[in-house]
Design a protein around this motif. Structure first.
Motif, PDB file in Angstrom:
ATOM      1  N   LYS A  20       0.833  -1.213   0.000  1.00  0.00           N
ATOM      2  CA  LYS A  20       0.000   0.000   0.000  1.00  0.00           C
ATOM      3  C   LYS A  20       0.866   1.262   0.000  1.00  0.00           C
ATOM      4  O   LYS A  20       1.890   1.331   0.675  1.00  0.00           O
ATOM      5  CB  LYS A  20      -0.906   0.031   1.222  1.00  0.00           C
ATOM      6  N   GLU A  21       0.382   2.249  -0.753  1.00  0.00           N
ATOM      7  CA  GLU A  21       1.007   3.566  -0.719  1.00  0.00           C
ATOM      8  C   GLU A  21       0.684   4.218   0.619  1.00  0.00           C
ATOM      9  O   GLU A  21      -0.415   4.060   1.138  1.00  0.00           O
ATOM     10  CB  GLU A  21       0.471   4.450  -1.848  1.00  0.00           C
ATOM     11  N   ASP A  22       1.637   4.965   1.156  1.00  0.00           N
ATOM     12  CA  ASP A  22       1.405   5.715   2.381  1.00  0.00           C
ATOM     13  C   ASP A  22       0.736   7.031   2.002  1.00  0.00           C
ATOM     14  O   ASP A  22       1.255   7.786   1.202  1.00  0.00           O
ATOM     15  CB  ASP A  22       2.742   5.984   3.085  1.00  0.00           C
ATOM     16  N   LYS A  23      -0.421   7.297   2.570  1.00  0.00           N
ATOM     17  CA  LYS A  23      -1.201   8.494   2.229  1.00  0.00           C
ATOM     18  C   LYS A  23      -1.099   9.566   3.320  1.00  0.00           C
ATOM     19  O   LYS A  23      -1.943  10.443   3.410  1.00  0.00           O
ATOM     20  CB  LYS A  23      -2.679   8.122   2.029  1.00  0.00           C
ATOM     21  N   THR A  24      -0.068   9.503   4.149  1.00  0.00           N
ATOM     22  CA  THR A  24       0.121  10.443   5.245  1.00  0.00           C
ATOM     23  C   THR A  24       0.206  11.878   4.733  1.00  0.00           C
ATOM     24  O   THR A  24       0.880  12.155   3.760  1.00  0.00           O
ATOM     25  CB  THR A  24       1.423  10.118   6.012  1.00  0.00           C
ATOM     26  N   GLY A  25      -0.477  12.787   5.397  1.00  0.00           N
ATOM     27  CA  GLY A  25      -0.314  14.202   5.109  1.00  0.00           C
ATOM     28  C   GLY A  25      -1.389  14.846   4.266  1.00  0.00           C
ATOM     29  O   GLY A  25      -1.396  16.054   4.104  1.00  0.00           O
ATOM     30  N   GLY A  26      -2.287  14.065   3.681  1.00  0.00           N
ATOM     31  CA  GLY A  26      -3.376  14.651   2.898  1.00  0.00           C
ATOM     32  C   GLY A  26      -2.883  15.510   1.752  1.00  0.00           C
ATOM     33  O   GLY A  26      -2.103  15.092   0.927  1.00  0.00           O
ATOM     34  N   LYS A  27      -3.317  16.781   1.729  1.00  0.00           N
ATOM     35  CA  LYS A  27      -2.966  17.683   0.626  1.00  0.00           C
ATOM     36  C   LYS A  27      -1.543  18.224   0.737  1.00  0.00           C
ATOM     37  O   LYS A  27      -1.004  18.752  -0.227  1.00  0.00           O
ATOM     38  CB  LYS A  27      -3.959  18.841   0.558  1.00  0.00           C
ATOM     39  N   LYS A  28      -0.943  18.134   1.918  1.00  0.00           N
ATOM     40  CA  LYS A  28       0.434  18.600   2.106  1.00  0.00           C
ATOM     41  C   LYS A  28       1.282  17.441   2.631  1.00  0.00           C
ATOM     42  O   LYS A  28       1.684  17.431   3.796  1.00  0.00           O
ATOM     43  CB  LYS A  28       0.474  19.770   3.079  1.00  0.00           C
TER      44      LYS A  28
ATOM     45  N   ARG B 106       9.492  13.061   2.775  1.00  0.00           N
ATOM     46  CA  ARG B 106      10.533  12.350   3.532  1.00  0.00           C
ATOM     47  C   ARG B 106       9.913  11.286   4.432  1.00  0.00           C
ATOM     48  O   ARG B 106      10.366  10.153   4.473  1.00  0.00           O
ATOM     49  CB  ARG B 106      11.340  13.356   4.363  1.00  0.00           C
ATOM     50  N   LEU B 107       8.838  11.655   5.137  1.00  0.00           N
ATOM     51  CA  LEU B 107       8.158  10.721   6.030  1.00  0.00           C
ATOM     52  C   LEU B 107       7.527   9.575   5.234  1.00  0.00           C
ATOM     53  O   LEU B 107       7.601   8.414   5.643  1.00  0.00           O
ATOM     54  CB  LEU B 107       7.097  11.446   6.855  1.00  0.00           C
ATOM     55  N   ILE B 108       6.941   9.894   4.102  1.00  0.00           N
ATOM     56  CA  ILE B 108       6.333   8.856   3.259  1.00  0.00           C
ATOM     57  C   ILE B 108       7.396   7.890   2.757  1.00  0.00           C
ATOM     58  O   ILE B 108       7.220   6.669   2.808  1.00  0.00           O
ATOM     59  CB  ILE B 108       5.531   9.495   2.105  1.00  0.00           C
TER      60      ILE B 108
ATOM     61  N   ILE C 112      10.473  -1.275  -6.671  1.00  0.00           N
ATOM     62  CA  ILE C 112      10.032   0.013  -7.214  1.00  0.00           C
ATOM     63  C   ILE C 112       9.322   0.756  -6.090  1.00  0.00           C
ATOM     64  O   ILE C 112       8.348   0.254  -5.526  1.00  0.00           O
ATOM     65  CB  ILE C 112       9.077  -0.163  -8.411  1.00  0.00           C
ATOM     66  N   GLY C 113       9.814   1.938  -5.772  1.00  0.00           N
ATOM     67  CA  GLY C 113       9.223   2.748  -4.719  1.00  0.00           C
ATOM     68  C   GLY C 113       7.941   3.414  -5.165  1.00  0.00           C
ATOM     69  O   GLY C 113       7.464   3.216  -6.287  1.00  0.00           O
ATOM     70  N   GLY C 114       7.410   4.227  -4.302  1.00  0.00           N
ATOM     71  CA  GLY C 114       6.169   4.942  -4.587  1.00  0.00           C
ATOM     72  C   GLY C 114       6.425   6.264  -5.306  1.00  0.00           C
ATOM     73  O   GLY C 114       7.495   6.489  -5.868  1.00  0.00           O
ATOM     74  N   ALA C 115       5.457   7.133  -5.237  1.00  0.00           N
ATOM     75  CA  ALA C 115       5.509   8.411  -5.948  1.00  0.00           C
ATOM     76  C   ALA C 115       6.691   9.287  -5.526  1.00  0.00           C
ATOM     77  O   ALA C 115       7.168  10.104  -6.307  1.00  0.00           O
ATOM     78  CB  ALA C 115       4.200   9.167  -5.733  1.00  0.00           C
ATOM     79  N   TYR C 116       7.190   9.105  -4.307  1.00  0.00           N
ATOM     80  CA  TYR C 116       8.296   9.925  -3.811  1.00  0.00           C
ATOM     81  C   TYR C 116       9.633   9.185  -3.827  1.00  0.00           C
ATOM     82  O   TYR C 116      10.610   9.654  -3.260  1.00  0.00           O
ATOM     83  CB  TYR C 116       7.977  10.434  -2.397  1.00  0.00           C
ATOM     84  N   GLY C 117       9.666   8.023  -4.450  1.00  0.00           N
ATOM     85  CA  GLY C 117      10.917   7.298  -4.569  1.00  0.00           C
ATOM     86  C   GLY C 117      11.192   6.376  -3.404  1.00  0.00           C
ATOM     87  O   GLY C 117      10.288   5.995  -2.663  1.00  0.00           O
ATOM     88  N   LEU C 118      12.467   6.029  -3.257  1.00  0.00           N
ATOM     89  CA  LEU C 118      12.907   5.067  -2.243  1.00  0.00           C
ATOM     90  C   LEU C 118      13.643   5.768  -1.106  1.00  0.00           C
ATOM     91  O   LEU C 118      14.325   6.774  -1.320  1.00  0.00           O
ATOM     92  CB  LEU C 118      13.843   4.037  -2.864  1.00  0.00           C
ATOM     93  N   SER C 119      13.555   5.185   0.065  1.00  0.00           N
ATOM     94  CA  SER C 119      14.301   5.698   1.214  1.00  0.00           C
ATOM     95  C   SER C 119      15.773   5.339   1.060  1.00  0.00           C
ATOM     96  O   SER C 119      16.147   4.422   0.310  1.00  0.00           O
ATOM     97  CB  SER C 119      13.759   5.094   2.512  1.00  0.00           C
TER      98      SER C 119
END
Length: 158
Positions: free
Chosen positions: A39-47, A51-53, A105-112
């Motif tokens: 699952k993608e992490d949806k933390t933070g809503g519109k903002k 880094r946390l994701i 393959i990471g999510g929309a913000y890439g890999l940690s």
């Protein structure tokens, strides 16, 4: 050798899903392939805090990586390969007896950084930025192409 594709998120567009399923089926004629979607992490809503994701998604990915797997992480900072180099890379691991090659393959913000650090190979599919969903389709096509090159089959057209 078993291939495992570990990804963040599901494919949203029908054409991506259809293409990925087509290439996955083709790959399975040569090697076992498992695709696991987290699952993608949806933390933070519109903002969202990217880094946390990345950190949270990275932790989830690391928990799913088996100890003995050879890990290839798709990352824009990775090294690119030609299709022939992909074929040679796969062949080398099959000959060397690699039990499982796990492609991440990471999510929309890439890999940690932690996931990049766990990988034995960082792979870039393009110097252009791709969506993680497009990256999945392109990776599967290149794996299939590499396997047909190894078998001297006409798909590659060289």
């Amino acid at each position: 050798m078993k291939l495992t594709l570990l990804t963040i998120g599901k494919l949203s567009a029908d054409w991506l899903h259809s293409g990925a399923n087509d290439y996955a089926g083709r790959i399975r004629h040569y090697l076992p392939l498992v695709i696991e979607e987290l699952k993608e992490d949806k933390t933070g809503g519109k903002k969202p805090d990217s880094r946390l994701i990345r950190q949270r998604e990275g932790e989830a990915l690391l928990q799913r990586i088996p100890t003995g797997a050879f890990v290839v992480a798709l990352d824009e900072r990775g090294k690119g390969m030609t299709s022939e180099e992909v074929a040679a890379f796969l062949e080398r691991h099959m000959i060397d007896g690699t039990q499982e090659m796990l492609l991440v393959i990471g999510g929309a913000y890439g890999l940690s950084d932690a996931v990049r650090g766990r990988a034995q190979r960082l792979l870039s599919l393009s110097s252009m930025t791709l969506t993680h969903q497009m990256a999945r389709l392109l990776l599967l096509e290149q794996l299939y192409r590499g396997l047909t090159i190894l078998r001297n089959e006409p798909y590659h057209n060289r």
